[in-house]
Design a protein around this motif. Structure first.
Motif, mmCIF file in Angstrom:
data_model
loop_
_atom_site.group_PDB
_atom_site.id
_atom_site.type_symbol
_atom_site.label_atom_id
_atom_site.label_comp_id
_atom_site.label_asym_id
_atom_site.label_seq_id
_atom_site.Cartn_x
_atom_site.Cartn_y
_atom_site.Cartn_z
ATOM 1 N N TRP A 192 83.735 -35.773 -36.405
ATOM 2 C CA TRP A 192 85.053 -36.050 -36.991
ATOM 3 C C TRP A 192 85.820 -36.962 -36.039
ATOM 4 O O TRP A 192 85.949 -36.683 -34.845
ATOM 5 C CB TRP A 192 85.834 -34.752 -37.206
ATOM 6 C CG TRP A 192 87.173 -34.964 -37.852
ATOM 7 C CD1 TRP A 192 87.452 -34.953 -39.187
ATOM 8 C CD2 TRP A 192 88.418 -35.230 -37.183
ATOM 9 N NE1 TRP A 192 88.785 -35.210 -39.391
ATOM 10 C CE2 TRP A 192 89.410 -35.378 -38.190
ATOM 11 C CE3 TRP A 192 88.782 -35.372 -35.848
ATOM 12 C CZ2 TRP A 192 90.737 -35.649 -37.871
ATOM 13 C CZ3 TRP A 192 90.107 -35.648 -35.527
ATOM 14 C CH2 TRP A 192 91.073 -35.778 -36.544
ATOM 15 N N ILE A 198 87.935 -42.002 -39.538
ATOM 16 C CA ILE A 198 87.139 -41.722 -40.748
ATOM 17 C C ILE A 198 87.468 -40.353 -41.331
ATOM 18 O O ILE A 198 86.689 -39.796 -42.100
ATOM 19 C CB ILE A 198 85.624 -41.829 -40.467
ATOM 20 C CG1 ILE A 198 85.221 -40.906 -39.302
ATOM 21 C CG2 ILE A 198 85.222 -43.279 -40.174
ATOM 22 C CD1 ILE A 198 83.713 -40.808 -39.101
ATOM 23 N N ASP A 253 86.014 -36.368 -47.993
ATOM 24 C CA ASP A 253 85.499 -36.637 -49.339
ATOM 25 C C ASP A 253 83.979 -36.729 -49.394
ATOM 26 O O ASP A 253 83.403 -36.857 -50.483
ATOM 27 C CB ASP A 253 86.084 -37.962 -49.861
ATOM 28 C CG ASP A 253 87.596 -37.885 -50.040
ATOM 29 O OD1 ASP A 253 88.108 -36.757 -50.214
ATOM 30 O OD2 ASP A 253 88.255 -38.939 -49.982
ATOM 31 N N MET A 254 83.313 -36.676 -48.244
ATOM 32 C CA MET A 254 81.873 -36.902 -48.187
ATOM 33 C C MET A 254 81.111 -35.678 -48.690
ATOM 34 O O MET A 254 81.346 -34.551 -48.230
ATOM 35 C CB MET A 254 81.479 -37.223 -46.743
ATOM 36 C CG MET A 254 80.243 -38.086 -46.586
ATOM 37 S SD MET A 254 80.069 -38.638 -44.860
ATOM 38 C CE MET A 254 81.335 -39.920 -44.800
ATOM 39 N N GLU A 294 81.491 -48.552 -43.920
ATOM 40 C CA GLU A 294 81.972 -47.944 -45.160
ATOM 41 C C GLU A 294 81.359 -46.550 -45.331
ATOM 42 O O GLU A 294 80.248 -46.291 -44.851
ATOM 43 C CB GLU A 294 81.616 -48.818 -46.362
ATOM 44 C CG GLU A 294 82.349 -50.142 -46.394
ATOM 45 C CD GLU A 294 83.852 -49.961 -46.495
ATOM 46 O OE1 GLU A 294 84.291 -49.129 -47.317
ATOM 47 O OE2 GLU A 294 84.583 -50.633 -45.742
ATOM 48 N N PRO A 295 82.068 -45.645 -46.016
ATOM 49 C CA PRO A 295 81.540 -44.288 -46.202
ATOM 50 C C PRO A 295 80.137 -44.254 -46.786
ATOM 51 O O PRO A 295 79.321 -43.402 -46.397
ATOM 52 C CB PRO A 295 82.558 -43.652 -47.158
ATOM 53 C CG PRO A 295 83.839 -44.379 -46.884
ATOM 54 C CD PRO A 295 83.435 -45.781 -46.564
ATOM 55 N N LEU A 305 77.572 -44.454 -44.041
ATOM 56 C CA LEU A 305 77.459 -43.193 -43.311
ATOM 57 C C LEU A 305 76.686 -42.160 -44.131
ATOM 58 O O LEU A 305 75.844 -41.421 -43.594
ATOM 59 C CB LEU A 305 78.853 -42.659 -42.969
ATOM 60 C CG LEU A 305 79.655 -43.442 -41.927
ATOM 61 C CD1 LEU A 305 81.059 -42.865 -41.790
ATOM 62 C CD2 LEU A 305 78.944 -43.436 -40.576
ATOM 63 N N GLU A 306 76.957 -42.110 -45.428
ATOM 64 C CA GLU A 306 76.229 -41.182 -46.287
ATOM 65 C C GLU A 306 74.740 -41.520 -46.308
ATOM 66 O O GLU A 306 73.880 -40.621 -46.337
ATOM 67 C CB GLU A 306 76.812 -41.216 -47.703
ATOM 68 C CG GLU A 306 78.206 -40.611 -47.801
ATOM 69 C CD GLU A 306 78.835 -40.792 -49.170
ATOM 70 O OE1 GLU A 306 78.076 -40.974 -50.130
ATOM 71 O OE2 GLU A 306 80.074 -40.759 -49.267
ATOM 72 N N ALA A 333 87.426 -40.162 -45.137
ATOM 73 C CA ALA A 333 86.067 -40.313 -45.651
ATOM 74 C C ALA A 333 85.253 -39.049 -45.440
ATOM 75 O O ALA A 333 84.484 -38.633 -46.325
ATOM 76 C CB ALA A 333 85.384 -41.504 -44.971
ATOM 77 N N VAL A 334 85.424 -38.409 -44.282
ATOM 78 C CA VAL A 334 84.683 -37.177 -43.993
ATOM 79 C C VAL A 334 85.077 -36.073 -44.968
ATOM 80 O O VAL A 334 84.229 -35.321 -45.460
ATOM 81 C CB VAL A 334 84.913 -36.742 -42.530
ATOM 82 C CG1 VAL A 334 84.382 -35.331 -42.291
ATOM 83 C CG2 VAL A 334 84.240 -37.729 -41.570
#
Length: 432
Positions: A10, A14, A20-21, A256-257, A260-261, A17-18
């Motif tokens: 964390w 971000i 909502d991931m 972008e998220p 990362l995903e 984004a974290v």
């Protein structure tokens, strides 16, 4: 050990984004960046949703010659309690040296530096970890670090060192597979051999991160995508034991998220490829602490670490047995990191100084080791410029002086006695 699942580091940049991931079971937060009484709203919301938060310390210096600082231990304990964490983590590293044990000035690296894999260093580390364990409200896990340099005369491999550490203290291990890859490139150490020697049943969780190679040196940047060799080491580890948790670290250059995903998906795939869920063996109880005094070992470790850190940050001669070229690479990396972090804690300075900030700071760093953290370093840098009549542009120099005055109080004193006397006299007259 609690099963953590798949997580991500964390960071404020971000945080949204974290939240909502999908598929995030837990997060890790840098302990020094969290205030127990004022937790970020994002972390509060994650905790309310049942997401585990683990504080990850970076400044305790458990591998240093001194015993752990009580204030730093208390701060780490407070963060564990505020976040209702099942454990806390730190590093097998030293971050400062000098002081009473060596009758020399205190020096700070501003970075994690490797401890020598010797009996002396192991004895000191074991006692320091027991002190930390007694002070913390939850279990402690410690992380293997990446290194650019190797200590001469090491007596154990990394696997042997970590196995004995865990056996003697019962401490859990945070295994960073990216750091194993870094040590493979920089120090010629075989990751498979390191894994074979580890007490895998002691693993608390695993870190995965990216980096880059330049001129034959791997830099553990945490700012680049996770490379295939790191994922392959993760697969090798997972073929031996099912890790309780795996976490993606990213500290800079956030993508972008979706990217990362994608990296999290690759991490899950690497773990599954390695064998998935496999019951870990029972962890042996820690051996009874040795009654032998560590004071002689502490002094020997203190002298060795101070000599190395002084060569890296103060320009003193390179200790015998070290690679001079590699130490030069490490010294430049430390100075560069100092410049980058000071720019974060004092973002006005790069704005005021513009393109001149970095070269000015690197020139300053060559002769002025950090002694009291990055915020003090920023003030000392500004004072250094002003005392030297820099910057040459009067307007810019005035802005630096105003910035310094706002944060330090009195103007920097001139080294000239006559000027000091005149200023003191003026202050007395103004009071009257």
């Amino acid at each position: 050990m609690e099963r953590l699942g798949t997580g991500i580091g964390w960071r404020p940049e971000i945080a949204d984004a974290v939240e909502d991931m999908p598929g995030i079971d837990w997060v890790e937060a840098v302990a020094e960046n969290v205030c127990p009484g004022h937790l970020p709203e994002s972390l509060r919301r994650l905790r309310e949703r049942g997401v585990t938060v683990v504080p990850h310390g970076v400044s305790l210096g458990l591998g240093g010659a001194d015993r752990p600082d009580a204030g730093r231990l208390l701060a780490l304990a407070e963060r564990a309690e505020a976040l209702d964490s099942p454990l806390v983590t730190e590093h097998i590293a030293f971050v400062r040296a000098g002081g009473p044990l060596t009758a020399s000035p205190r020096l700070e690296a501003g970075h994690l530096l490797p401890v020598p894999r010797t009996r002396d260093a192991l004895d000191v580390l074991c006692e320091n970890i027991r002190i930390a364990q007694d002070a913390l409200p939850v279990p402690l896990a410690v992380e293997n670090i990446a290194a650019l340099i190797s200590w001469p005369g090491e007596e154990m491999t990394e696997g042997q060192f970590l196995y004995e550490l865990a056996d003697r203290t019962g401490v859990r291990l945070l295994i960073d597979v990216a750091n194993l890859h870094t040590n493979h490139v920089n120090r010629g150490e075989d990751p498979a051999e390191a894994l074979a020697g580890l007490p895998l049943e002691a693993i608390a969780y695993v870190h995965v991160a990216g980096g880059f190679e330049r001129d034959g040196v791997w830099h553990d940047s945490h700012a680049h995508p996770v490379p295939r060799p790191v994922l392959d080491i993760l697969t090798e580890l997972a073929s031996r034991v099912s890790p309780p948790g795996v976490l993606l670290e990213r500290d800079e250059n956030f993508p972008e998220p979706a990217e990362l995903e994608g990296e999290l998906a690759a991490i899950r795939e690497a773990v599954e490829k390695g064998g998935g869920a496999r019951a870990a063996g029972a962890w042996r109880a820690a051996a009874e602490p040795s009654a032998v005094s560590t004071e002689p070992a502490r002094q020997r470790v203190a002298l060795a670490q101070t000599a190395l850190l002084s060569a890296l940050v103060a320009g003193t001669p390179v200790p015998e047995g070290f690679d001079r070229v590699r130490l030069g690479v490490q010294a430049r990396a430390l100075a560069g990191k100092r410049a980058d972090v000071v720019a974060k804690v004092a973002p006005e300075l790069p704005v005021i100084l513009g393109a001149g900030y970095r070269p000015a700071f690197l020139a300053y760093a060559q002769g002025a080791p950090m002694t009291d953290g990055y915020r003090r370093d920023a003030l000392d840098f500004a004072e250094h410029l002003l005392l030297g009549g820099e910057p040459a542009d009067a307007r810019v120099r005035r802005e630096v002086r105003e910035w310094w005055l706002e944060r330090s109080g009195p103007a920097p004193r001139s080294r000239k006695p006559g000027v000091r006397l005149a200023r003191a006299t003026r202050r007395v007259l103004l009071r009257r």
